[in-house]
Scaffold this motif. Sequence first.
Motif, mmCIF file in Angstrom:
data_model
loop_
_atom_site.group_PDB
_atom_site.id
_atom_site.type_symbol
_atom_site.label_atom_id
_atom_site.label_comp_id
_atom_site.label_asym_id
_atom_site.label_seq_id
_atom_site.Cartn_x
_atom_site.Cartn_y
_atom_site.Cartn_z
ATOM 1 N N UNK A 177 0.843 -1.195 0.000
ATOM 2 C CA UNK A 177 0.000 0.000 0.000
ATOM 3 C C UNK A 177 0.873 1.238 0.000
ATOM 4 N N UNK A 178 0.244 2.377 -0.258
ATOM 5 C CA UNK A 178 0.981 3.636 -0.277
ATOM 6 C C UNK A 178 1.567 3.951 1.101
ATOM 7 N N UNK A 179 1.035 3.296 2.120
ATOM 8 C CA UNK A 179 1.538 3.479 3.480
ATOM 9 C C UNK A 179 2.986 3.010 3.617
ATOM 10 N N UNK A 180 3.445 2.187 2.676
ATOM 11 C CA UNK A 180 4.825 1.696 2.722
ATOM 12 C C UNK A 180 5.835 2.772 2.342
ATOM 13 N N UNK A 181 5.368 3.866 1.759
ATOM 14 C CA UNK A 181 6.249 4.963 1.361
ATOM 15 C C UNK A 181 6.561 5.869 2.542
ATOM 16 N N UNK A 182 7.627 6.673 2.460
ATOM 17 C CA UNK A 182 7.857 7.693 3.484
ATOM 18 C C UNK A 182 6.635 8.594 3.601
ATOM 19 N N UNK A 183 6.403 9.149 4.783
ATOM 20 C CA UNK A 183 5.141 9.832 5.055
ATOM 21 C C UNK A 183 4.799 10.922 4.039
ATOM 22 N N UNK A 184 5.725 11.797 3.743
ATOM 23 C CA UNK A 184 5.427 12.911 2.830
ATOM 24 C C UNK A 184 5.043 12.393 1.451
ATOM 25 N N UNK A 185 5.782 11.400 0.951
ATOM 26 C CA UNK A 185 5.490 10.822 -0.355
ATOM 27 C C UNK A 185 4.154 10.086 -0.329
ATOM 28 N N UNK A 186 3.881 9.384 0.770
ATOM 29 C CA UNK A 186 2.627 8.646 0.891
ATOM 30 C C UNK A 186 1.432 9.586 0.840
ATOM 31 N N UNK B 250 -10.813 14.250 5.167
ATOM 32 C CA UNK B 250 -10.622 14.339 6.616
ATOM 33 C C UNK B 250 -10.020 13.078 7.209
ATOM 34 N N UNK B 251 -10.392 11.913 6.681
ATOM 35 C CA UNK B 251 -9.849 10.666 7.250
ATOM 36 C C UNK B 251 -8.361 10.543 6.963
ATOM 37 N N UNK B 252 -7.917 11.083 5.832
ATOM 38 C CA UNK B 252 -6.500 11.018 5.484
ATOM 39 C C UNK B 252 -5.653 11.871 6.424
ATOM 40 N N UNK B 253 -6.236 12.938 6.959
ATOM 41 C CA UNK B 253 -5.479 13.843 7.842
ATOM 42 C C UNK B 253 -4.916 13.098 9.042
ATOM 43 N N UNK B 254 -5.674 12.152 9.563
ATOM 44 C CA UNK B 254 -5.214 11.482 10.789
ATOM 45 C C UNK B 254 -4.466 10.173 10.533
ATOM 46 N N UNK B 255 -4.086 9.921 9.296
ATOM 47 C CA UNK B 255 -3.322 8.709 9.027
ATOM 48 C C UNK B 255 -2.050 8.671 9.862
ATOM 49 N N UNK B 256 -1.680 7.465 10.279
ATOM 50 C CA UNK B 256 -0.510 7.240 11.137
ATOM 51 C C UNK B 256 -0.655 8.021 12.442
ATOM 52 N N UNK B 257 -1.870 7.986 12.999
ATOM 53 C CA UNK B 257 -2.134 8.757 14.213
ATOM 54 C C UNK B 257 -1.230 8.325 15.368
ATOM 55 N N UNK B 258 -0.846 7.053 15.385
ATOM 56 C CA UNK B 258 0.044 6.583 16.442
ATOM 57 C C UNK B 258 1.372 7.340 16.414
ATOM 58 N N UNK C 296 -0.134 21.538 10.101
ATOM 59 C CA UNK C 296 0.546 21.711 8.802
ATOM 60 C C UNK C 296 -0.014 20.749 7.773
ATOM 61 N N UNK C 297 -0.334 19.548 8.210
ATOM 62 C CA UNK C 297 -0.891 18.561 7.287
ATOM 63 C C UNK C 297 -2.242 19.028 6.756
ATOM 64 N N UNK C 298 -3.068 19.570 7.605
ATOM 65 C CA UNK C 298 -4.369 20.095 7.159
ATOM 66 C C UNK C 298 -4.162 21.186 6.124
ATOM 67 N N UNK C 299 -3.235 22.092 6.413
ATOM 68 C CA UNK C 299 -2.985 23.200 5.497
ATOM 69 C C UNK C 299 -2.466 22.686 4.154
ATOM 70 N N UNK C 300 -1.524 21.745 4.203
ATOM 71 C CA UNK C 300 -0.906 21.237 2.978
ATOM 72 C C UNK C 300 -1.921 20.481 2.119
ATOM 73 N N UNK C 301 -2.711 19.614 2.754
ATOM 74 C CA UNK C 301 -3.691 18.842 2.004
ATOM 75 C C UNK C 301 -4.790 19.740 1.447
ATOM 76 N N UNK C 302 -5.229 20.691 2.235
ATOM 77 C CA UNK C 302 -6.278 21.606 1.756
ATOM 78 C C UNK C 302 -5.801 22.389 0.543
#
Length: 302
Positions: free
Chosen positions: A115-124, A230-238, A252-258
């Motif tokens: 899955x795309x989750x296997x990529x580094x966070x920014x790329x994912x 919105x669900x993507x914003x909290x990915x990797x919440x742990x 920052x993630x909210x701002x970047x994705x928006x």
Amino acid sequence: MAFEPPRRLVRALGETAPSGDDWLEKLPEVAQQSVDLRELTVERVQVPGGRSSLVVLVRRPDGTPAVLKLAPRRARPESERAALARWGGLGAVQLVEPFAAEGVLVLERLHPDVSVRSLPEAKALLEAAGTLRRLWVEPPGDHAFETVAERTGRQARVMRDSGGGSGGGAEVASLVSAALEAREALLAAPPEVRLLHGTFRQSKVLAAERVPWLAVGPDPVVGECAFDLARLVRDRVEDLIATPSGASTTRRRIKRLAESLDVDQERLRGWTLFRAVESGVRALRVGRPRDAELLLEFAGWL
């Protein structure tokens, strides 16, 4: 072969199954009948698999790799079928079966373990967001998809009926109130109507052959794009919770994705709050306190 449902599926359906539901008991028989009817060759059951369906890696009679997916009615498999038909393989996995059978989907084979989750966070996040954008199309004029207002209305009623906090105390009750207020404000002036994935996150984007990444497992809904994002914003919440800068990283993630997907930042923040609180309260209700703690701490940053 024995079609034993993975433990994750058994656990997840056990949290939501209505009294008297026997879908899991009948699943091995239904799976065997589905395989026999289509003359499929079974390779293996996908493990750990999903939380709402059995996924079986198969080959069609001509040797083409495919996926057989079986889901109970409460998982809305016919709604998934309709959404996949509407997308026609653009941004999402393709249907490959020419006829419909209730609760049974035959899909093109992707790479189920990548899955795309296997990529580094920014790329994912970048790849996931690009995939999601392709799914935001106008729904058919005669569609029967659930709307964001309808789905969140059901969720809001459960949140209120649970006492606002499901035993979580004043802090949780305060978050529930804030989430419900945010929902009311957002629904007062919805900006757009699009067909949405509904449960989009990094793990729902798999590597493919015809394009690099495709979305799988929608629970489609019709409404505004900010709800889907919105669900993507909290990915990797742990990881976010474990980091001292988690709150600022989330903002920052909210701002970047928006900005990258032309979504209003405040509307994205509002739906992120509602969906995080709803998931947290549900986790409390079904006895997953650790998940609830993570989600509600995350919601508190918003």
